[in-house]
Design a protein around this motif. Structure first.
Motif, mmCIF file in Angstrom:
data_model
loop_
_atom_site.group_PDB
_atom_site.id
_atom_site.type_symbol
_atom_site.label_atom_id
_atom_site.label_comp_id
_atom_site.label_asym_id
_atom_site.label_seq_id
_atom_site.Cartn_x
_atom_site.Cartn_y
_atom_site.Cartn_z
ATOM 1 N N PRO A 143 -20.915 -80.843 -37.845
ATOM 2 C CA PRO A 143 -21.214 -82.241 -37.485
ATOM 3 C C PRO A 143 -20.004 -83.167 -37.430
ATOM 4 C CG PRO A 143 -22.735 -81.456 -39.160
ATOM 5 C CD PRO A 143 -21.670 -80.413 -39.011
ATOM 6 N N HIS A 144 -19.091 -83.067 -38.394
ATOM 7 C CA HIS A 144 -17.995 -84.037 -38.426
ATOM 8 C C HIS A 144 -16.927 -83.766 -37.376
ATOM 9 C CE1 HIS A 144 -16.247 -80.920 -41.001
ATOM 10 N NE2 HIS A 144 -15.082 -81.443 -40.713
ATOM 11 N N VAL A 172 -17.310 -77.291 -43.302
ATOM 12 C CA VAL A 172 -18.739 -77.414 -43.563
ATOM 13 C C VAL A 172 -19.494 -77.264 -42.238
ATOM 14 C CG1 VAL A 172 -20.566 -78.924 -44.413
ATOM 15 C CG2 VAL A 172 -18.340 -78.890 -45.554
ATOM 16 N N TRP A 173 -20.463 -76.343 -42.208
ATOM 17 C CA TRP A 173 -21.271 -76.068 -41.022
ATOM 18 C C TRP A 173 -22.750 -76.159 -41.359
ATOM 19 C CZ3 TRP A 173 -19.664 -74.644 -36.037
ATOM 20 C CH2 TRP A 173 -18.283 -74.431 -35.882
ATOM 21 N N GLU A 174 -23.540 -76.617 -40.390
ATOM 22 C CA GLU A 174 -25.000 -76.544 -40.468
ATOM 23 C C GLU A 174 -25.440 -75.352 -39.632
ATOM 24 O OE1 GLU A 174 -26.839 -80.055 -38.920
ATOM 25 O OE2 GLU A 174 -26.435 -81.209 -40.733
ATOM 26 N N ILE A 175 -26.250 -74.493 -40.210
ATOM 27 C CA ILE A 175 -26.822 -73.368 -39.475
ATOM 28 C C ILE A 175 -28.242 -73.761 -39.085
ATOM 29 C CG2 ILE A 175 -27.536 -70.950 -39.584
ATOM 30 C CD1 ILE A 175 -25.420 -70.619 -41.827
ATOM 31 N N GLY A 176 -28.541 -73.632 -37.800
ATOM 32 C CA GLY A 176 -29.889 -73.886 -37.315
ATOM 33 C C GLY A 176 -30.598 -72.567 -37.080
ATOM 34 N N VAL A 177 -31.778 -72.418 -37.631
ATOM 35 C CA VAL A 177 -32.602 -71.232 -37.399
ATOM 36 C C VAL A 177 -33.779 -71.692 -36.546
ATOM 37 C CG1 VAL A 177 -33.979 -69.399 -38.443
ATOM 38 C CG2 VAL A 177 -31.928 -70.242 -39.624
ATOM 39 N N ARG A 178 -33.821 -71.204 -35.295
ATOM 40 C CA ARG A 178 -34.910 -71.571 -34.384
ATOM 41 C C ARG A 178 -35.985 -70.488 -34.467
ATOM 42 N NH1 ARG A 178 -34.596 -75.177 -30.572
ATOM 43 N NH2 ARG A 178 -32.344 -74.952 -30.366
ATOM 44 N N VAL A 179 -37.196 -70.907 -34.810
ATOM 45 C CA VAL A 179 -38.334 -69.999 -34.940
ATOM 46 C C VAL A 179 -39.366 -70.390 -33.884
ATOM 47 C CG1 VAL A 179 -40.154 -69.137 -36.464
ATOM 48 C CG2 VAL A 179 -37.926 -69.791 -37.426
ATOM 49 N N LYS A 226 -32.704 -76.197 -40.716
ATOM 50 C CA LYS A 226 -31.256 -76.264 -40.925
ATOM 51 C C LYS A 226 -30.897 -76.013 -42.378
ATOM 52 C CE LYS A 226 -30.595 -79.400 -37.108
ATOM 53 N NZ LYS A 226 -30.180 -80.729 -36.688
ATOM 54 N N VAL A 227 -29.793 -75.273 -42.555
ATOM 55 C CA VAL A 227 -29.194 -75.059 -43.876
ATOM 56 C C VAL A 227 -27.701 -75.321 -43.722
ATOM 57 C CG1 VAL A 227 -30.941 -73.422 -44.674
ATOM 58 C CG2 VAL A 227 -28.938 -72.562 -43.484
ATOM 59 N N THR A 228 -27.031 -75.662 -44.801
ATOM 60 C CA THR A 228 -25.613 -76.000 -44.762
ATOM 61 C C THR A 228 -24.817 -75.016 -45.590
ATOM 62 O OG1 THR A 228 -26.193 -78.332 -44.514
ATOM 63 C CG2 THR A 228 -23.951 -77.852 -45.221
ATOM 64 N N THR A 229 -23.611 -74.674 -45.096
ATOM 65 C CA THR A 229 -22.728 -73.776 -45.838
ATOM 66 C C THR A 229 -21.277 -74.202 -45.651
ATOM 67 O OG1 THR A 229 -22.218 -71.445 -46.302
ATOM 68 C CG2 THR A 229 -22.430 -72.064 -43.986
ATOM 69 N N LEU A 230 -20.445 -73.781 -46.579
ATOM 70 C CA LEU A 230 -19.007 -73.987 -46.495
ATOM 71 C C LEU A 230 -18.374 -72.691 -46.014
ATOM 72 C CD1 LEU A 230 -16.452 -75.680 -46.980
ATOM 73 C CD2 LEU A 230 -16.467 -74.845 -49.329
ATOM 74 N N VAL A 231 -17.664 -72.740 -44.907
ATOM 75 C CA VAL A 231 -17.037 -71.555 -44.327
ATOM 76 C C VAL A 231 -15.580 -71.520 -44.754
ATOM 77 C CG1 VAL A 231 -16.401 -70.426 -42.161
ATOM 78 C CG2 VAL A 231 -18.613 -71.575 -42.387
ATOM 79 N N GLY A 232 -15.167 -70.384 -45.325
ATOM 80 C CA GLY A 232 -13.781 -70.181 -45.740
ATOM 81 C C GLY A 232 -13.148 -69.060 -44.937
ATOM 82 N N GLU A 233 -11.930 -68.722 -45.289
ATOM 83 C CA GLU A 233 -11.208 -67.635 -44.599
ATOM 84 C C GLU A 233 -11.754 -66.300 -44.982
ATOM 85 O OE1 GLU A 233 -8.797 -67.586 -42.206
ATOM 86 O OE2 GLU A 233 -9.064 -69.721 -42.058
#
Length: 130
Positions: free
Chosen positions: A75-76, A106-113, A123-130
């Motif tokens: 989002p940002h 920081v990413w939002e994951i969208g799960v379309r059902v 939507k769920v949020t996670t922190l993505v690292g290396e």
């Protein structure tokens, strides 16, 4: 410490800590288990949040036949990724393989059902690292 000096020193310390974290790579993210709920479904997403190709395992509750896909939004920064169709892997379980994250942050994951009751994005949020 004077109030004026505090307003200069504290932000500089925070910036220095952030740069050190980026340079040193921060903590290894490891596998994540993320939970989200919509109006008709609850989801659990299991993945290793890192850039590049990955496998996302999705559980849908209640378990019913559905079309499931995942996508990500930062989002940002305004980044989005194309939807990745998930294949069935048992009742209420799905697996999506592809590139979900293009960079750390920081990413939002969208799960379309999509099922007989309609379409819902959870939507769920996670922190993505290396």
């Amino acid at each position: 410490m004077s109030r004026r000096r505090r307003y200069v020193v504290l932000p500089l310390l925070l910036i220095a800590a952030g740069v050190a974290w980026l340079v040193l790579g921060g903590p290894a993210p490891g596998p994540a288990e993320l939970h989200g709920r919509g109006t008709r479904h609850a989801v659990t997403v299991r993945l290793e949040p890192r850039p590049g190709l990955l496998e996302a395992r999705v559980e849908i509750h209640p378990a019913a036949p559905a079309e499931v896909s995942v996508f990500a939004v930062m989002p940002h920064m305004g980044h989005t990724t194309p939807e990745i169709a998930a294949r069935g892997d048992g009742p209420g379980r799905y697996v999506a393989r592809g590139e979900l994250f293009t960079m750390t942050g920081v990413w939002e994951i969208g799960v379309r059902v999509r099922d007989t009751s309609g379409t819902e994005v959870i939507k769920v949020t996670t922190l993505v690292g290396e």
